[in-house]
Design an enzyme around this catalytic site. Structure first.
Site, PDB file in Angstrom:
ATOM      1  CB  SER A   1       3.768   6.644  88.231  1.00 41.23           C
ATOM      2  OG  SER A   1       2.549   6.323  88.713  1.00 41.23           O
TER       3      SER A   1
ATOM      4  CE  LYS B   1      -0.386   7.362  85.680  1.00 42.38           C
ATOM      5  NZ  LYS B   1       1.186   7.547  85.840  1.00 42.38           N
TER       6      LYS B   1
END
Ligand code: ADP
Length: 769
Positions: A675, A718
């Site tokens: 990611s 996140k």
């Protein structure tokens, strides 16, 4: 051939070839050495310590000549020590210590023994002389039986004879070491004769003194002895009567338990064995402990459990702020349980970062269904015996942790929390996961078999709940039995409310304060959250509040203060200097530094990626403990950039004359996953084009070789972390659009989200062009 092996220094004992010896080890280094040896070929090098008292020996503290041994058996003792049984194989000498931590690893030179086809006359004479002295030694010694003599006398090889005799002697290690170090058989025998003769002299003198003392006692205290003996006889007669009573007592108790016939018979047999063995013997102790365990278990005791959904909802709300989805799923689960009247459904598994209330939700469930609560942590459990217990033949055996927890619960139907089920391990001592499977399986757990109890215990009435930080490492068969409920991290607003409504009142009360003694205003709470903690849950927040309460309590007692008010101004007096910088965007825009978003088992976090270019030969250097997937994703980024040099305005040959270095700070924490692809790619382009990156922008997304950005997981955590760090604008892959809804509205409002398709779009928003 590999001549290295783990080494254990022995305290106060020595071992010889051909000798079998058991001893206990407890020192961490020794246990590590043992474990390593078990993983290799079970060979271990044993040397005596020069001084048995030295706790942490270094290379000067042990002899160099010792014995190579094979580990035959090992047994875990209560506490952390281990009993090992080893057999000496041959002599060896330490040539080199390769490392000392976490255990001693040594290079060993094997010492070969001389074996005679025909024994020279001189040596024969020495052997005879040794045997004579040894016989004399045995006849004088009180400690060693003369019966071993014929076996020893039959040994043919001189070196072996000397070793065996020495191993029988009751002398200090330094004396035995002399024999160990004598390699030549003739020399070995000579030294041994000297030792034997001196020992024989000592024994003679000792025996002489003893017999003198004895005659004196004999005369003056004969009467006293007789009386003492009579007392003992009487006591024993009395004790027998006591044992009868004890056994009868237990048998009546056993009847009252109304256990299944087979179980009952087995226990009855154990109880009756008490009558047959000597009172006060070790075996009696073992049997008594066993019987006490049996009677301490809740065979039939149950809490009157009931499921009242209204009440359950009330209790869950009373104990926890927010967590609406979690509460809803739990109520549904309880409803199904109520309707089906059994617990045969899946087992609840609460998954989320630490400190988000998993344990405390489980406790509330117990309260809501009116059952006892017990908890067992599986973190680091690697040995099946920890779950299932050791057989009683092991010294100091006890039941496994499941049965121990049932004893603590005191009822047969508690709520049983299995904490950290994702941290369960396995090694050569068996597979705890499969034992656990048996515990959780409703088909099997009616007859759970603990090795110590040897009779089955019914776990089918227990309500099991498990917790984990991540489902990735839960063994598949276990995961299949569970209904996963994720408990996500909290926003700042939620944390403020949790602190105000729950944590502060709770801690104030725990510290013996009254509400009016301590005021912590909302700005103070926000400061604690932002400058003293960095977490998804509220565990550290709770700890800091406890800290404040402790200090406040002290002030109240010491200075007779009535009321303490915390302000943003005096907070540092209580908690010390700020620990985290909240506003990472305070700095200036830099070239080659981007902010990424990571998702780990402890929640979301921000991740800085630094890149730099130095003259070189086209190498790519990656540091900061990046996992394989992450490294590959960096390489994909570079290939993409190379295919686009013209469009990006980058020198085509940049990779020929330069090395590219990518570093992700906090290098001690391993990082992996795809990611960070877009973040790394942006950082590299920033370096190559010498364009600064906007500080207030953070991004996440996997990239393809064509520069497309693909969706990734953990968006909610996140984004919360980015918000905590003061980020203003977040670049997300287009396909993650659906996840934006998961983000709490008040956080969403404060951030700008940009959905991107490609690296080009990321550059547009991130670079200061
Ligand atoms: P976990 O088991 O997830 O690591 P804990 O259950 O130990 O977390 O929670 C840590 C502390 O935070 C506990 O004192 C718990 O009561 C408190 N806590 C967590 N979430 C909430 C919440 N939503 N409302 C009130 N208190 C909470």
């Amino acid at each position: 051939m590999d001549n290295t092996m783990p080494m254990i220094p022995l305290r106060g004992l020595s071992i010889f070839p051909y000798m079998v010896l058991h001893f206990d080890i407890g020192r961490e280094k020794s246990i590590s050495a043992l474990e390593k040896a078990m993983m290799l070929n079970q060979k271990i090098f044993l040397v005596s310590q020069i001084d048995a008292e030295t706790d942490l020996p270094t290379s000067d503290d042990f002899y160099k000549v010792g014995t190579i041994a094979k580990i035959k058996q090992m047994l875990k003792l209560p506490g952390d020590s281990i009993r090992v049984l080893v057999e000496g194989i041959g002599r060896g000498e330490i040539e080199d210590i390769i490392f000392e931590v976490p255990y001693f690893k040594c290079a060993i030179k094997e010492i070969e023994e001389i074996q005679y086809e025909e024994i020279p006359t001189k040596i024969l004479a020495l052997m005879r002389s040794v045997l004579d002295s040894f016989e004399q030694y045995l006849s004088l010694s009180q400690k060693i039986s003369i019966e071993i003599f014929p076996a020893v006398a039959g040994i043919e090889q001189p070196s072996r004879l000397a070793d065996i005799i020495t191993s029988h002697l009751d002398v200090k290690t330094d004396i035995k070491q002399k024999i160990l170090e004598a390699i030549d058989p003739e020399e070995r025998l000579e030294i041994l004769i000297e030792i034997l003769n001196s020992e024989v002299e000592i024994l003679k003198i000792e025996n002489d003194i003893n017999s003198k003392v004895k005659t004196q006692i004999n005369k003056s205290q004969k009467e006293y002895y007789l009386r003492e003996q009579m007392k003992i006889i009487q006591e024993e007669l009395g004790q027998d009567a006591d044992i009868e009573d004890e056994v009868d007592d237990w048998l009546t108790q056993l009847k009252k338990l109304k256990l299944p016939a087979k179980t009952s018979e087995k226990i009855e047999k154990e109880i009756k064995r008490l009558k047959k063995i000597q009172p006060g013997s070790a075996e009696g102790g073992v049997i008594r402990t066993y019987i006490e365990w049996i009677f301490a278990l809740p065979w039939n005791k149950m809490s009157k459990s009931n499921v009242d959904l209204k009440k359950a909802e009330k209790i869950l709300n009373e104990d926890h702020y927010g967590l609406d989805k979690v509460k809803e799923r739990i109520i549904e689960y309880l409803a199904v349980m109520h309707l089906s009247k059994t617990l045969k459904g899946p087992i609840l598994c609460l998954v989320g970062p630490p400190g988000v209330g998993k344990t405390s939700v489980a406790k509330s469930i117990a309260r809501a269904v009116n059952r006892e609560f017990v908890r067992m942590s599986l973190g680091g459990v690697r040995d099946e015996a920890e779950i299932r217990g050791h057989r009683r033949t092991y010294i100091g055996a006890i039941p496994g942790r499941v049965i121990s927890a049932m004893k603590d619960a005191g009822t047969k139907n508690p709520v049983f929390l299995l904490d950290e089920i994702d941290k369960i391990g396995s090694d050569f001592k068996g597979d705890p996961a499969s034992a656990l499977l048996e515990v959780l399986d409703p088909e099997q757990n009616k007859d759970f078999n603990d090795h110590y109890l040897e009779i089955s215990f019914d776990l089918s009435k227990v309500m099991f709940i498990t917790t984990a930080n991540t489902i990735d490492t839960i063994p598949r068969p276990l995961l299949d039995r569970m209904e996963v409920i994720s408990v996500t991290g909290y926003t700042e607003e939620e944390k403020v409310e949790i602190a105000k409504q729950y944590l502060i009142p709770k801690k104030v009360k725990e510290h013996g304060l009254k509400d009016e003694n301590l005021t912590i205003s909302e700005p103070v709470i926000r400061n604690i959250i932002n400058y003293y903690t960095r977490e998804s849950g509220v565990r550290n927040l709770e700890r800091e509040i406890a800290n404040i309460c402790r200090k406040a309590a002290r002030k109240i007692v010491e200075y007779n203060a009535k009321r303490i008010r915390l302000t943003t101004g005096n907070l540092e007096n209580y908690l010390g200097k700020k620990r985290f910088r909240y506003d990472i965007i305070e700095g200036v825009n830099e070239v080659g530094v981007t902010t990424g978003l990571a998702w780990t088992i402890v929640g979301g976090d921000t991740l800085f990626i630094e890149t730099t270019m130095v003259p070189g030969t086209g190498k790519l250097v990656l540091t900061g403990q990046l996992g394989e997937v992450m490294q590959e994703s960096a390489k994909a980024g570079i290939s993409y950039i190379r295919s686009k040099t013209k469009e990006l305005g980058i020198d085509e040959k940049f990779y020929k004359e330069n090395d590219l270095h990518i570093h992700i700070p906090e290098g001690a924490t391993p990082k992996d996953g795809p990611s960070a692809g877009v973040t790394m790619c942006t950082a590299i382009i920033s370096t190559l084009t010498n364009t600064p990156v906007r500080k207030e922008v953070a991004m996440t997304g996997e990239i393809t070789l064509r520069g497309k950005v693909l969706p990734v997981g953990g968006i909610r955590e996140k984004v919360l972390a980015a918000h905590r760090a003061g980020i203003k604008k977040i670049l997300l892959p287009v396909d993650n659009e659906v996840d934006i809804e998961e983000i709490p509205a008040n956080v969403r409002k404060k951030l700008e989200f940009v959905l991107i398709n490609s690296v080009d779009e990321a550059l547009e928003h991130a670079l200061v062009r």
